[in-house]
Design an enzyme around this catalytic site. Structure first.
Site, PDB file in Angstrom:
ATOM      1  N   GLU A 146       0.883  -1.179   0.000  1.00 35.75           N
ATOM      2  CA  GLU A 146       0.000   0.000   0.000  1.00 35.75           C
ATOM      3  C   GLU A 146       0.910   1.216   0.000  1.00 35.75           C
ATOM      4  O   GLU A 146       1.453   1.604   1.042  1.00 35.75           O
ATOM      5  CB  GLU A 146      -0.913   0.004   1.223  1.00 35.75           C
ATOM      6  CG  GLU A 146      -1.905  -1.144   1.262  1.00 35.75           C
ATOM      7  CD  GLU A 146      -2.992  -1.039   0.213  1.00 35.75           C
ATOM      8  OE1 GLU A 146      -3.060   0.002  -0.471  1.00 35.75           O
ATOM      9  OE2 GLU A 146      -3.772  -2.000   0.070  1.00 35.75           O
TER      10      GLU A 146
ATOM     11  N   CYS B 166      -2.028   8.874   2.465  1.00 35.76           N
ATOM     12  CA  CYS B 166      -1.850   8.397   1.088  1.00 35.76           C
ATOM     13  C   CYS B 166      -3.049   8.766   0.235  1.00 35.76           C
ATOM     14  O   CYS B 166      -2.934   8.883  -0.989  1.00 35.76           O
ATOM     15  CB  CYS B 166      -1.617   6.884   1.074  1.00 35.76           C
ATOM     16  SG  CYS B 166      -2.914   5.936   1.888  1.00 35.76           S
TER      17      CYS B 166
END
Length: 506
Positions: A261, A295
């Site tokens: 990720e 993110c």
């Protein structure tokens, strides 16, 4: 201090395994945890040693041999008990998160709630680890698939979600029958330590050990050793694309499994039909939530040219009223960056923007007249193709640009090395469907009339391209923590072969 509220009394452990074991290593240096809002020291934690790591892995391997024998619904009951313990400690743990990483108190509490929700989800999932049964081409044969645990899973997390991302991985991995070694960010060791203590207490009550372990270190060589270790069945890493690429290469060389990720450069498109009462707050939360250190942070805003000026005026008006300060004070919407280096990167990015020809619409400065790592939320008029716009800067910088038609806007959005989250604000059904189609967003997450940030745990989370392709949390993300096995059972008296092959032995 919140550590006291969480009843943490161990000696700054560098590593832990079973409920009775905390490392006493003191010769590998210390990690000092600072409050980014005040620059004051919260506590220090000793780094783990190579010997600590070896003990952790050996203990984890031993625990796995027993844990995999526990029925999955019973494993779910252990995770349920941890979720209940997190409920009891929600206020204290949420406050500690705000203290250690600078999130607003509401975001800190929200992160603990995300862990609780993940525990609830995992309990249900523990009764739904489904395989499939299909028809065999051979008579009196049964053909099916089932799933088995991998073994020891390592979870490497980033500072910006110091505990929730661990829960996404650890709770699902555990109900699948795996054991988990957690390597938290060296910028947030206290949050990890607090959660480990909570888990240890529950595991001791439940008569289990070694299911969840913790290794605290800032030594990259020790992390590389763990990533290269064939005893680690899966490495789950959350962080930058550059580091993720390096770790993936190490894991790939040993043909291991990797769940990534990584970075994002997320865009919001606003068309001329959009409801700005929805778009404006979504854009602002996406751009300044966790001070731009997510993110999923909104980093690019692509606006239809006929409403560009109106939207900019609305954003500037709200930006001027964003309260910035101590994240424990609920009146503040934005807290500090994580450390002084993050402030320096913010200022360097502002200089690169100016050199590229960008215009600072709002903000662009660091606060030098106060203690803490504070910067201004920043709006920048920019061009999508600029190198600086195509990078991920972990700071509250939002690049804005205009477009003529939606197809052009989608091209702009997809012109990114990353592919995590995306959003379109529109009232037109056809445009929404285009955006969600194969011709639209190329991101792992594509939203309509909500922002890029704030995903729910029930669906799979992750992105494409430079974001790594991993999926965590809900949906069928549990399969990443298991190995698939195909089974064929011949319950007849003959031995027919597939594809009609004859192999007759006289």
């Amino acid at each position: 201090m919140m550590l006291d509220a969480l009843k943490i009394k161990a000696k700054n452990p560098g590593a832990s395994s079973g409920p009775e074991y905390w490392s006493t290593t003191t010769d590998q240096g210390e990690l000092i945890s600072y409050n980014p809002a005040t620059e004051q020291i919260l506590a220090s934690v000793y780094n783990a040693s190579l010997m600590d790591y070896e003990q952790l892995v050996c203990a984890a391997q031993k625990s796995f041999l027993e844990w995999r024998r526990v029925p999955a619904p019973k494993r779910g009951e252990v995770v349920r008990a941890i979720g209940e313990a997190l409920r009891r400690h929600k206020e204290a743990l949420g406050t500690l998160i705000s203290q250690e990483v600078g999130k607003s108190k509401q975001e800190g509490l929200g992160e603990v709630q995300e862990m609780i929700d993940m525990a609830d989800f995992a309990v249900g999932q523990s009764r739904m680890l489904y395989g499939i049964t299909t028809h065999s081409e051979r008579p009196e044969h049964r053909l099916y698939e089932q799933w088995h645990p991998l073994g020891v899973v390592s979870v490497i997390t980033a500072f910006n979600f110091p505990v929730a991302v661990w829960a996404w991985n650890a709770f699902i991995a555990a109900i699948c029958g795996n054991v988990v070694i957690w390597k938290p960010s060296p910028k947030a060791p206290l949050c990890a330590l607090a959660v480990q203590h909570i888990c240890q207490e529950v595991l001791e009550e439940q008569k289990y050990s070694g299911i969840f372990s913790l290794m605290v270190t800032d030594q990259s060589d020790l992390v590389r050793l763990m990533v290269a270790d064939p005893r680690i069945s899966l490495v789950s890493f959350t962080g930058s694309t550059s580091v993720g690429r390096e770790l993936n290469e190490i894991v790939s060389k040993r043909l291991g499994k990797c769940l990534l990720e990584l970075s994002g450069n997320n865009a919001v498109i606003v068309d001329e039909t959009a409801d700005l009462s929805l778009a404006v707050p979504a854009i602002i939360f996406g751009a300044i939530g966790t001070s731009g250190q997510r993110c999923t942070t909104t980093r690019r805003l692509i606006v239809q040219e006929t409403i560009y000026d109106r939207l900019m005026e609305a954003l500037k008006k709200v930006y001027a009223h964003i309260t910035i300060g101590d994240p424990l004070d609920e009146k503040n919407l934005m807290g500090p960056l994580i450390d002084r280096a993050a402030v320096e990167r913010f200022l360097q990015t502002i200089e690169h923007i100016k050199q590229a020809g960008g215009t600072i619409i709002y903000g662009g400065k660091a606060f030098k007249d106060r203690v803490g790592y504070y910067v201004e939320p920043t709006l920048v008029k920019a061009e999508n193709h600029w190198d600086i716009v195509q990078r991920e800067t972990f700071a509250p910088i939002l690049y804005v640009m205009s477009y003529k038609n939606l197809e052009d806007a989608i091209v702009l959005q997809n012109h990114s090395y990353f592919g995590l989250s995306s959003s379109l604000f529109t009232r037109q059904f056809q445009r929404a469907e285009l955006f969600l189609s194969a011709q639209g967003s190329d991101c792992g997450i594509a939203n309509i009339n909500i922002g890029t940030s704030g995903a729910e745990i029930g669906a799979a989370f992750g992105g494409e391209k430079g974001t790594g392709g991993g999926r965590e949390a809900g949906s069928d993300a549990w399969k990443a923590y298991m190995r698939r096995q195909t089974n064929t059972c011949n319950w007849g008296a003959a031995l027919p072969l597939a594809q009609g092959i004859r192999f007759d032995i006289e």
